[in-house]
Design a protein around this motif. Structure first.
Motif, PDB file in Angstrom:
ATOM      1  N   GLN A 116      37.048  45.602  34.195  1.00  0.00           N
ATOM      2  CA  GLN A 116      38.149  44.886  33.429  1.00  0.00           C
ATOM      3  C   GLN A 116      37.378  44.107  32.358  1.00  0.00           C
ATOM      4  O   GLN A 116      37.922  43.907  31.085  1.00  0.00           O
ATOM      5  CB  GLN A 116      38.841  44.018  34.304  1.00  0.00           C
TER       6      GLN A 116
ATOM      7  N   ARG B 206      36.055  34.450  43.153  1.00  0.00           N
ATOM      8  CA  ARG B 206      35.926  33.619  41.795  1.00  0.00           C
ATOM      9  C   ARG B 206      37.278  33.225  41.341  1.00  0.00           C
ATOM     10  O   ARG B 206      37.668  32.578  40.671  1.00  0.00           O
ATOM     11  CB  ARG B 206      35.327  34.583  40.698  1.00  0.00           C
ATOM     12  N   GLN B 207      38.300  34.209  42.087  1.00  0.00           N
ATOM     13  CA  GLN B 207      39.717  33.648  41.796  1.00  0.00           C
ATOM     14  C   GLN B 207      40.022  32.450  42.380  1.00  0.00           C
ATOM     15  O   GLN B 207      41.233  31.937  42.094  1.00  0.00           O
ATOM     16  CB  GLN B 207      40.574  34.851  42.290  1.00  0.00           C
TER      17      GLN B 207
ATOM     18  N   ASN C 261      29.619  30.047  41.987  1.00  0.00           N
ATOM     19  CA  ASN C 261      30.692  30.800  41.329  1.00  0.00           C
ATOM     20  C   ASN C 261      30.066  32.298  41.603  1.00  0.00           C
ATOM     21  O   ASN C 261      30.931  33.303  40.918  1.00  0.00           O
ATOM     22  CB  ASN C 261      30.925  30.662  39.833  1.00  0.00           C
TER      23      ASN C 261
ATOM     24  N   ASP D 195      34.795  38.999  43.198  1.00  0.00           N
ATOM     25  CA  ASP D 195      35.950  38.860  42.392  1.00  0.00           C
ATOM     26  C   ASP D 195      36.905  38.148  43.184  1.00  0.00           C
ATOM     27  O   ASP D 195      37.647  37.223  42.549  1.00  0.00           O
ATOM     28  CB  ASP D 195      36.343  40.352  42.015  1.00  0.00           C
TER      29      ASP D 195
ATOM     30  N   ARG E 124      33.947  37.375  34.212  1.00  0.00           N
ATOM     31  CA  ARG E 124      33.812  37.532  35.524  1.00  0.00           C
ATOM     32  C   ARG E 124      34.160  36.221  36.286  1.00  0.00           C
ATOM     33  O   ARG E 124      34.911  36.072  37.354  1.00  0.00           O
ATOM     34  CB  ARG E 124      32.453  37.698  35.975  1.00  0.00           C
ATOM     35  N   SER E 125      34.022  34.910  35.671  1.00  0.00           N
ATOM     36  CA  SER E 125      34.452  33.783  36.289  1.00  0.00           C
ATOM     37  C   SER E 125      35.713  33.616  36.453  1.00  0.00           C
ATOM     38  O   SER E 125      36.351  32.793  37.361  1.00  0.00           O
ATOM     39  CB  SER E 125      33.521  32.589  35.523  1.00  0.00           C
ATOM     40  N   LEU E 126      36.562  34.429  35.682  1.00  0.00           N
ATOM     41  CA  LEU E 126      38.182  34.048  35.670  1.00  0.00           C
ATOM     42  C   LEU E 126      38.685  35.048  36.835  1.00  0.00           C
ATOM     43  O   LEU E 126      39.863  35.382  37.071  1.00  0.00           O
ATOM     44  CB  LEU E 126      38.718  34.677  34.583  1.00  0.00           C
ATOM     45  N   GLY E 127      37.751  35.906  37.544  1.00  0.00           N
ATOM     46  CA  GLY E 127      38.079  37.080  38.693  1.00  0.00           C
ATOM     47  C   GLY E 127      38.244  38.295  38.176  1.00  0.00           C
ATOM     48  O   GLY E 127      38.454  39.185  38.965  1.00  0.00           O
ATOM     49  N   LEU E 128      37.861  38.484  36.738  1.00  0.00           N
ATOM     50  CA  LEU E 128      38.113  39.930  36.210  1.00  0.00           C
ATOM     51  C   LEU E 128      36.948  40.933  36.640  1.00  0.00           C
ATOM     52  O   LEU E 128      35.699  40.288  36.953  1.00  0.00           O
ATOM     53  CB  LEU E 128      37.975  40.009  34.661  1.00  0.00           C
ATOM     54  N   SER E 129      37.194  42.103  37.169  1.00  0.00           N
ATOM     55  CA  SER E 129      35.754  43.139  37.687  1.00  0.00           C
ATOM     56  C   SER E 129      35.383  43.427  36.438  1.00  0.00           C
ATOM     57  O   SER E 129      35.640  43.068  35.452  1.00  0.00           O
ATOM     58  CB  SER E 129      36.649  44.026  38.605  1.00  0.00           C
TER      59      SER E 129
ATOM     60  N   VAL F 181      44.232  39.732  36.506  1.00  0.00           N
ATOM     61  CA  VAL F 181      44.124  39.797  37.832  1.00  0.00           C
ATOM     62  C   VAL F 181      44.959  39.449  39.000  1.00  0.00           C
ATOM     63  O   VAL F 181      45.237  39.939  39.832  1.00  0.00           O
ATOM     64  CB  VAL F 181      42.937  38.594  37.783  1.00  0.00           C
TER      65      VAL F 181
END
Lengths: 246, 279
Positions: B189, A77-78, A49, A74, B181-186, A106
């Motif tokens: 954010q 991870r999405q 991840n 980023d 972060r693991s959810l894709g947030l920078s 996001v």
């Protein structure tokens, strides 16, 4: 292959955690990582991840090298969901806000749409009445199911589960495992680090035994857990049986 | 069916009630003794009559009350402006200090240097430097002394508040950032939606406490010249050679602080209760 880890190395100080580990995961496949504490199960998931930077080797997702320093972490991870042992819900947000944070911020989904989707998910996992509650009002099992939903609403290609039942009271483990079993039924690709050998046997297509920073042995659950080839695997399983966990 | 307490339980209740009554009586008695001693000690002092005349003169109080109130209005406006801007500055500095990576080294170094120097520097010196030093440069468009004094207060309190914010940010467990972060947030954010809301909630009692301190230190602006409540009182004192206007200003400051102190206590209590409820 959906996920290809090749010769991955991770060192913390003098401590070699992953020592040239290679592991491939196909689409719709469920792989269970087993091994003693400190064998690198969690580290591997964090590396995939990109929460932890690897010290050598490559990791590919859908054929793209995600360990390329030019890749945007980023964006990577999405495409990957990660669920933690200690849930890590955001305590200052309601269950609904926990779930909609990433879709709204996001993926730029409209709030109403994200909320509808979140409510549908909560309904499916039997937590519809908890949408407005704060995490500290939920049991461990409920929190962990919310954490799984929070990862799933991003429609990840791959779901990583890091000992998701280890912090739970025994009577709450079942509800989380049922949810994971349902996800397997829907074809979700998953890599799960676990101490629940019985569950690994039921749900995994393949079990990988980590030892000395490598995958020492892998194969169908019946073979690895029932008739392991390697002496180290036998020793590990003997200790597990001794502890009454298989 | 209603629970009927046992005789043993009734005995326990009766005993505890007896103890409670005894402590209330004791507290009342000791308060009365201390109060009487204080009153006798002060009013019985040889110089009491003169002190009473020069510090508690009702005529002087009434005479200068309007001017002091007018000055207090300036204090109140300054408090609102200074508190808002100092909190904003503190938050920005605290976030800058958390940035990692070599690119941000100069920013981090500047922010750290700022918090170190301005927490050490006495506010009075900063006010003098700003209010008298900057106009001394004779630059075009130098703002009014009032604004320079306010800037001195903002810059000094910003350094304290930055450290409070930073403590709050550091108290949020790293796993919260991992989860975000693991959810894709920078990183920004994750900071904005996950770390800062929790950090600010945790440090709101000390932040408000610093705001209470700020509300009285706003009075130091009188050193630079603007006529606030303290300055107005000082003028009164100089005219009549009577210290009563200071007492009036002091009482008004306490009254001004009371609502803020009340809010602080309430927020602290609520935070403690939330903490005890578990995370």
């Amino acid at each position: 292959m959906l996920l290809e880890c090749h010769q991955v190395r991770k060192v913390f100080g003098d401590n070699v955690i992953l020592d040239g580990l290679s592991l491939d995961v196909g689409e719709h496949e469920v792989v269970a990582l087993i091994g003693a504490s400190g064998s690198g199960k969690s580290t591997l998931l964090r590396c995939v991840n990109l929460l932890t930077e690897i010290d050598d080797g490559t990791i590919h997702l859908d054929g793209d090298e995600i360990t390329d320093p030019r890749a945007d972490p980023d964006q990577v991870r999405q495409r990957i969901g990660l669920v933690f042992q200690s849930y890590n819900l955001f305590p200052h947000m309601t269950v609904l806000d926990n779930i909609t944070l990433a879709p709204v911020r996001v993926h730029k989904k409209p709030l109403t749409e994200a909320r509808d989707q979140a409510r549908q998910w909560l309904d499916r996992v039997g937590l519809a009445d908890k949408a407005g509650s704060y995490p500290d009002r939920l049991s461990g099992g409920q929190q962990q199911r919310v954490a799984i939903v929070r990862a799933l609403v991003n429609n990840p290609r791959l779901l990583l589960l890091d000992e998701v039942t280890s912090a739970l009271d025994p009577e709450l483990v079942g509800e989380v495992l049922t949810m994971i079993r349902d996800l397997k039924g829907e074809g979700m690709t998953m890599v799960l680090a676990t101490h629940e050998m019985g569950f690994a046997k039921q749900v995994a297509d393949r079990v990988a035994f980590l030892d000395g920073g490598k995958v020492l042995e892998q194969g169908p659950p019946e073979q690895v857990l029932g008739d392991p080839v390697e002496a180290r695997t036998r020793q590990f399983l003997a200790r597990i049986i001794e502890a009454g966990r298989l | 069916m209603k629970h009927q307490p046992s005789t043993r339980q009734l005995e326990r209740i009766a005993y505890r009630r007896g103890r409670a009554i005894r402590s209330v009586l004791l507290a009342a008695a000791s308060t009365a003794v201390v109060g009487t001693l204080l009153a006798v000690g002060i009013t019985g002092a040889p110089g009491w009559d003169r002190v009473k005349q020069s510090f508690f003169d009702p005529d002087a109080a009434v005479k200068y009350l309007p001017e002091i109130l007018e000055g207090l209005w300036l204090n109140l406006k300054l408090l609102v402006v200074c508190a808002t801007l100092a909190l904003t500055l503190g938050l920005i500095i605290a976030v800058l200090r958390t940035l990692r990576g070599p690119v941000f080294f100069p920013v981090r170094a500047l922010a750290t240097g700022y918090t170190y120097s301005f927490r050490g520097l006495p506010l009075i010196i900063v006010i003098y430097l700003f209010a008298f030093g900057i106009p001394g440069l004779r630059l075009n468009g130098t703002p009014d002394v009032l604004w320079l004094g306010a800037a001195a207060i903002i810059v000094t309190y910003g350094a304290y508040l930055a450290e409070v914010f930073r403590a709050g940010i550091e108290s949020v467990h790293p796993s919260q950032i991992s989860a975000a972060r693991s959810l894709g947030l920078s990183y920004p954010q994750a900071m904005r939606h996950v770390v800062l809301p929790q950090a600010v909630r945790r440090v709101s009692p000390p932040l408000l406490n610093d705001t209470v301190a700020l509300q009285k230190d706003v009075g130091l602006i009188s050193l630079a010249g603007p006529i606030d409540a303290i300055r107005a009182a000082q003028i009164g004192v100089a005219q009549d050679a009577n210290f009563t206007p200071y007492i009036v200003a002091g009482v008004l400051f306490v009254l001004l602080a009371l609502p803020l102190i009340g809010v602080t206590d309430w927020v602290t209590l609520r935070a403690a209760r939330r903490q005890n409820a578990g995370t």
